[in-house]
Design an enzyme around this catalytic site. Structure first.
Site, PDB file in Angstrom:
ATOM      1  N   ARG A   1     -12.963  -3.673  -7.813  1.00  0.00           N
ATOM      2  CA  ARG A   1     -13.336  -3.164  -6.493  1.00  0.00           C
ATOM      3  C   ARG A   1     -14.237  -1.952  -6.665  1.00  0.00           C
ATOM      4  O   ARG A   1     -13.787  -0.863  -7.023  1.00  0.00           O
ATOM      5  CB  ARG A   1     -12.106  -2.788  -5.656  1.00  0.00           C
ATOM      6  CG  ARG A   1     -12.484  -2.457  -4.215  1.00  0.00           C
ATOM      7  CD  ARG A   1     -11.278  -2.238  -3.331  1.00  0.00           C
ATOM      8  NE  ARG A   1     -10.724  -0.892  -3.479  1.00  0.00           N
ATOM      9  CZ  ARG A   1      -9.705  -0.442  -2.745  1.00  0.00           C
ATOM     10  NH1 ARG A   1      -9.117  -1.218  -1.865  1.00  0.00           N
ATOM     11  NH2 ARG A   1      -9.271   0.787  -2.929  1.00  0.00           N
TER      12      ARG A   1
ATOM     13  N   SER B   1      -6.344  -9.370   3.327  1.00  0.00           N
ATOM     14  CA  SER B   1      -5.682  -8.164   3.814  1.00  0.00           C
ATOM     15  C   SER B   1      -5.189  -8.377   5.230  1.00  0.00           C
ATOM     16  O   SER B   1      -5.905  -8.944   6.066  1.00  0.00           O
ATOM     17  CB  SER B   1      -6.652  -6.975   3.794  1.00  0.00           C
ATOM     18  OG  SER B   1      -7.039  -6.658   2.478  1.00  0.00           O
TER      19      SER B   1
ATOM     20  N   LYS C   1     -10.412   4.117   0.107  1.00  0.00           N
ATOM     21  CA  LYS C   1     -11.232   3.109   0.767  1.00  0.00           C
ATOM     22  C   LYS C   1     -11.790   3.684   2.058  1.00  0.00           C
ATOM     23  O   LYS C   1     -11.065   4.316   2.820  1.00  0.00           O
ATOM     24  CB  LYS C   1     -10.382   1.860   1.060  1.00  0.00           C
ATOM     25  CG  LYS C   1     -11.187   0.665   1.540  1.00  0.00           C
ATOM     26  CD  LYS C   1     -10.295  -0.553   1.666  1.00  0.00           C
ATOM     27  CE  LYS C   1     -11.101  -1.770   2.108  1.00  0.00           C
ATOM     28  NZ  LYS C   1     -10.264  -2.975   2.258  1.00  0.00           N
TER      29      LYS C   1
END
Length: 216
Positions: free
Chosen positions: A43, A112, A141
């Site tokens: 990520r 998610s 994030k």
């Protein structure tokens, strides 16, 4: 090798070069895998496509070496090119049925979720597992939704048969509480990649999670 799903292993690690104390990706990933991490997600939000592809290919080689599962966040194209085991997508990414149409049935798809409605929809759409969170506030994030707390985690543990991974602000000091609320797999970012001794931190986090399970 078969895809490893949340629940088949306790910890799910995510990369983040901004939090890795300046260490190269290979060093961080090798330390995680050497410490027994069996699911690791690439990520990175602020890198160019070519660099990300080379890093995904590097992680593919390392995961093959250690017998681990490689997930890629968001980027279906990168996942397919580097032969990742799966892709993890969010609610605002390419819809899961369209991702499945691209990848075919052999790739693991995680989605998610932040509410019971989204969890039920993930089941209907055929997700292989769901992310549950953010359990706590998180800074790793951008544009993150508000914390869902333990209420949603409790609901998923009681009502959803899909494998799930709890995520968002999970650290050594609170992972036991997350486990007591039904999580059998937890995702961590800064707590692992930002540790000065990654192997020691993985061991400590795993011990704290198992202690929480026994008290749950």
């Amino acid at each position: 090798m078969p895809v490893i799903l949340p629940g088949e292993t306790e910890l799910y690690a995510l990369t983040d070069s901004r939090l890795s104390l300046g260490r190269p990706l290979e060093e961080v990933v090798r330390a995680l895998l050497g410490a027994g991490i069996r699911i690791i997600q690439y990520r990175e939000k602020r890198k160019k496509g070519g660099e990300m592809l080379e890093e995904c290919r590097l992680m593919r080689r390392l995961c093959d070496e250690y017998g681990a599962c490689l997930m890629v966040d968001d980027h279906v194209d990168l996942a397919m090119i580097c032969r990742a085991d799966g892709v993890h997508i969010g609610q605002e990414d390419i819809p899961l049925p369209d991702v499945r149409a691209l990848t075919g049935p052999g790739m693991c798809l995680g989605l998610s979720t932040h509410s019971p409605e989204q969890a039920r929809e993930a089941v209907r759409l055929g997700a292989d597992y769901i992310g549950v969170g953010p359990v706590f506030a998180t800074q790793t994030k951008e544009d993150v939704v508000a914390p869902v707390g333990f209420e949603y985690l409790d609901w998923v543990a009681a009502n959803i048969s899909l494998p799930f991974v709890a995520i968002g602000g999970i650290k050594e000091h609170n992972i036991g509480d997350v486990a007591r609320h039904g999580a059998r797999c937890c995702a961590l970012v800064s707590e692992l990649v930002g540790a000065s001794d990654i192997a020691a931190k993985v061991e400590a986090v795993r011990a704290a999670m198992r202690a929480g399970m026994t008290r749950g």
